[in-house]
Design a protein around this motif. Structure first.
Motif, short mmCIF file in Angstrom:
data_model
loop_
_atom_site.label_atom_id
_atom_site.label_comp_id
_atom_site.label_asym_id
_atom_site.label_seq_id
_atom_site.Cartn_x
_atom_site.Cartn_y
_atom_site.Cartn_z
N MET A 85 41.85 53.48 31.53
CA MET A 85 40.57 53.53 30.84
C MET A 85 40.10 54.97 30.71
N PRO A 89 34.79 43.04 30.45
CA PRO A 89 33.75 43.71 29.66
C PRO A 89 32.96 42.80 28.75
N ILE A 90 33.11 41.50 28.92
CA ILE A 90 32.30 40.62 28.07
C ILE A 90 30.83 40.76 28.45
N TRP A 105 24.53 44.72 24.69
CA TRP A 105 25.86 45.08 25.16
C TRP A 105 26.91 44.64 24.15
N SER A 106 27.96 45.43 24.09
CA SER A 106 29.11 45.01 23.32
C SER A 106 30.35 45.29 24.14
N PRO A 107 31.32 44.42 24.08
CA PRO A 107 32.49 44.61 24.93
C PRO A 107 33.28 45.87 24.61
N VAL A 108 33.02 46.49 23.49
CA VAL A 108 33.77 47.71 23.20
C VAL A 108 33.26 48.89 24.01
N HIS A 109 32.09 48.72 24.62
CA HIS A 109 31.60 49.81 25.47
C HIS A 109 32.42 49.88 26.75
N ASN A 110 32.49 51.07 27.30
CA ASN A 110 33.14 51.22 28.59
C ASN A 110 32.33 52.23 29.40
N LEU A 161 39.87 47.40 21.85
CA LEU A 161 38.78 48.09 22.54
C LEU A 161 38.16 47.24 23.63
N ILE A 162 38.45 45.94 23.59
CA ILE A 162 37.84 45.08 24.60
C ILE A 162 38.71 45.02 25.84
N HIS A 187 41.54 46.84 26.32
CA HIS A 187 42.23 48.11 26.53
C HIS A 187 43.73 47.95 26.71
N PRO A 210 31.80 43.59 17.57
CA PRO A 210 31.47 44.28 18.82
C PRO A 210 31.33 45.78 18.64
N ARG A 232 28.47 45.96 15.01
CA ARG A 232 27.40 44.96 14.93
C ARG A 232 27.20 44.41 13.52
#
Lengths: 139, 514
Positions: A1, A49-50, A87-92, B92-93, B95, B130, B133
């Motif tokens: 990551m 990450p959901i 939130w969106s799961p693409v965030h880390n 991206l979800i 990885h 995601p 949006r």
């Protein structure tokens, strides 16, 4: 990551997939946050990450809680990104850190949120269970 | 494609999400049904079924899985990729490289399953991308990805999902499913024995249930039968093995020590490496080299000296600390003596005439008013800098202090003598006074006696004369009144003469009191 982290963001502890500690510094010359380093604690649920991680600032001898109208003095952050709706799961971890960094950078008011004392004194909820009202779109 | 190696896998218990679609009967049900009893005779312990098998047979779910070879299909997200995949092919979800990717109208790509998970908490009509949006209609907007992306993903090189169990198959990702489900000998399958629920590698399937505990005959560790071979080949410390470098036969236990200390083929550096020798060869060559290498012969001496230096440094450290403490103490003393100049302790300049600087003088010349010249005298030498060193300065200071103390002592003795004299003079004067008073008192007493005796004389005379007239009076009070009566009865004197007599009687009474 994690490949190369952006400036001002340092991974302190990532031993497991439950809790991570990250140090954040504000790079741009914002007088409110000059020469200070803030420590963020990420707590991941099993659904990450959901689901969003729980992100708070932690205070210790060398890491204060930054002054910001959306950061309570116990470290709880009011940011739609960290809420279930925003939130969106693409965030880390990295993107969250960058968001918080820019949130601090753009701030000009050295103050705590309204009702900080009461909230800090009486809040027993975890950050994820608090219903924040997201009213301020300037950050 | 698969390269079967004889090493049996460790007990690979994946948290199995057993999919029924993945079952693959390799043997006909008849064969399997007939086999278990026979296999237990072969593979199991001779008399009793293993405790593990017994325990397992009691569990209610053991009946459920009979004679079906159930394999778990590989999970793409858990696969190990030989090279780091292109970041453009990573979801991206999760990885990980896309698994069954789909495309949204905003040209963002996700794994099909990841997207489903991400959308699960969102309400039906409000699915968004995601990343950006954008509002998404599932039926219309979720599209398959271009063929080229799919083939790029298919061609990613992965290891077999059983690689930890020993399979070294490496190939394109598109083939991994077939490999694991059909060919891989390390794919865990359920134990052929109907009442054992554990897994075993497919290649050991025909050996029957190997899930009972045995103990290794060499090291007496207890382990499962199916792990025994691998244990003996690779782990057991008490088994003979051969050094990979020099082919010497020795116990695995000693292998490490052998390689680092003895093995003639092990590559080591010359002993002189610490001081610059670059020679690095197999041990046998190095030993030869060291007989001629100057640096190798010097190395022990260098080491010894190094050790000595380190010892001395270690010894110096507490000494330095002690010196520091002493210096601190010294500066403390200095600053105590010169509070005003504490920041410049080595160069004290105290002017006794300076009105701002009176504190030090009051410190050691008490009381200041009584010895003004003395205080000045002690101060003046100190006011003459510079001194060679702090120690010298302290010594002079000490001397002057001592002088002053003796001077004060002298002054005190003098004072004491003076005070004694004064007391003596005073007391003699008081004594003389007292003597004089005493003599006065004595003379007064004499006069009193005289008066008393004369008075008594008078009374006896008058009593003798009146006794002839009044005879019945015996009491003392009556006698007293008689005296007055007799006195008044005396012929000649007037009333004025009565008063002194009365007073006299009073004074007699006082005299008796005295």
């Amino acid at each position: 990551m994690q490949g190369k982290l952006p400036d001002g963001i340092t991974l302190i502890q990532a031993d497991n997939y439950e809790t991570w500690l990250v140090d954040v510094k504000v790079i741009d010359p914002n007088p409110i946050y000059q020469n200070e380093t803030y420590r963020l604690k990420f707590t991941f649920s099993g659904q990450y990450p959901i689901e969003p991680p729980e992100v708070t600032f932690v205070r210790d001898a060398t890491h204060p809680i930054p002054y910001h109208p959306h950061i309570y003095s116990n470290g709880i952050i009011c940011l739609d990104l960290l809420d279930r709706q925003g939130w969106s799961p693409v965030h880390n971890v990295e993107s969250v850190c960058v968001s918080l960094q820019s949130m601090l950078t753009s701030n000009t008011k050295k103050e705590r949120p309204e009702g900080d004392d009461n909230f800090v004194r009486y809040n027993t909820q975890r950050p994820r269970d608090i219903n924040f009202m997201f009213h301020d779109d300037t950050v | 494609m698969s390269a079967p190696s004889p090493i049996p896998p460790p007990n690979d218990r994946r948290n199995s999400r057993a999919s029924s679609s993945a079952s693959l009967p390799l043997q006909t049900p008849d064969d399997v049904a007939a086999e278990p009893g026979e296999l237990r005779m072969v593979g199991g312990p001779p008399n009793s079924p293993s405790p593990l098998a017994l325990r397992v047979s009691n569990s209610p779910s053991s009946k459920r899985r009979r004679s079906r070879i159930v394999k778990v299909p590989p999970e793409f997200q858990a696969l190990e990729y030989v090279s780091t995949p292109d970041s453009n092919l990573v979801c991206l979800i999760c990885h990980a490289p896309f698994d069954k990717p789909v495309q949204l109208p905003c040209e963002h790509y996700f794994c099909h399953d990841c997207l489903e998970h991400a959308w699960a908490p969102q309400s039906a009509g409000r699915k968004t991308c995601p990343t950006c949006r954008l509002k998404i209609e599932i039926d219309r907007d979720v599209k398959p990805v271009p063929k080229i992306v799919e083939s790029m993903l298919d061609e990613l090189v992965v290891r077999c999902s059983n690689s930890k169990a020993g399979c070294d198959w490496v190939d394109h990702r598109v083939n991994v499913h077939d490999h694991v489900m059909l060919y891989c000998e390390y794919t865990p399958v359920e134990c052929p024995v109907s009442d054992c629920r554990l897994h075993i590698a497919q290649k050991d399937y025909h050996k029957g249930c190997l899930h009972y505990t045995v103990s290794c005959e060499d090291c007496h560790a207890s382990l499962m039968r199916k792990d025994l071979e691998e244990h003996q080949r690779g782990i057991c410390a008490n088994r003979l093995t051969s050094c990979t470098l020099c082919d010497a036969e020795l116990l695995r236990l000693d292998l490490r020590a052998h390689v680092s200390n003895d093995c003639p083929r092990h590559v080591i550096s010359c002993q002189g490496a610490t001081i610059g020798c670059k020679y690095r060869q197999e041990r046998s060559d190095v030993l030869l080299h060291e007989t001629t290498c100057a640096m190798a012969t010097m190395a022990p001496h260098f080491r010894e000296q190094q050790a000595r230096i380190e010892r001395n440094e270690a010894r110096m450290e507490p000494l330095a600390r002690k010196v520091g403490i002493l210096e601190d103490g010294l500066s403390n003393i200095t600053s105590m003596l010169y509070p005003a100049n504490s920041n410049d302790a080595s160069f004290p300049v105290t002017d006794p005439l300076d009105p701002n600087d009176t504190e030090p003088t009051t410190d050691f010349s008490l009381p200041p008013a009584s010895f003004p010249p003395v205080a000045q005298g002690t101060e003046s030498p100190q006011a003459q800098p510079p001194f060679d060193s702090q120690v010298h300065h302290l010594l002079t200071l000490h001397d002057s202090l001592r002088e002053e103390v003796s001077r004060i002592t002298n002054a005190m003795t003098e004072l004491e003598g003076r005070a004694n004299m004064m007391v003596f003079n005073e007391s003699t004067r008081a004594k003389e006074d007292m003597l004089r008073t005493n003599t006065a008192i004595n003379s007064m007493r004499m006069q009193l006696h005289w008066l008393m005796s004369s008075h008594l004389h008078n009374r006896t005379n008058s009593a003798g004369s009146s006794s002839a007239r009044t005879t019945g009076n015996t009491s003392a009070t009556a006698g007293g009144s008689n005296v007055t009566q007799s006195a008044s009865a005396r012929p000649g004197p007037s009333g004025a003469l009565q008063m002194p007599f009365r007073r006299l009687s009073d004074s007699t009474r006082q005299d008796t009191k005295l």
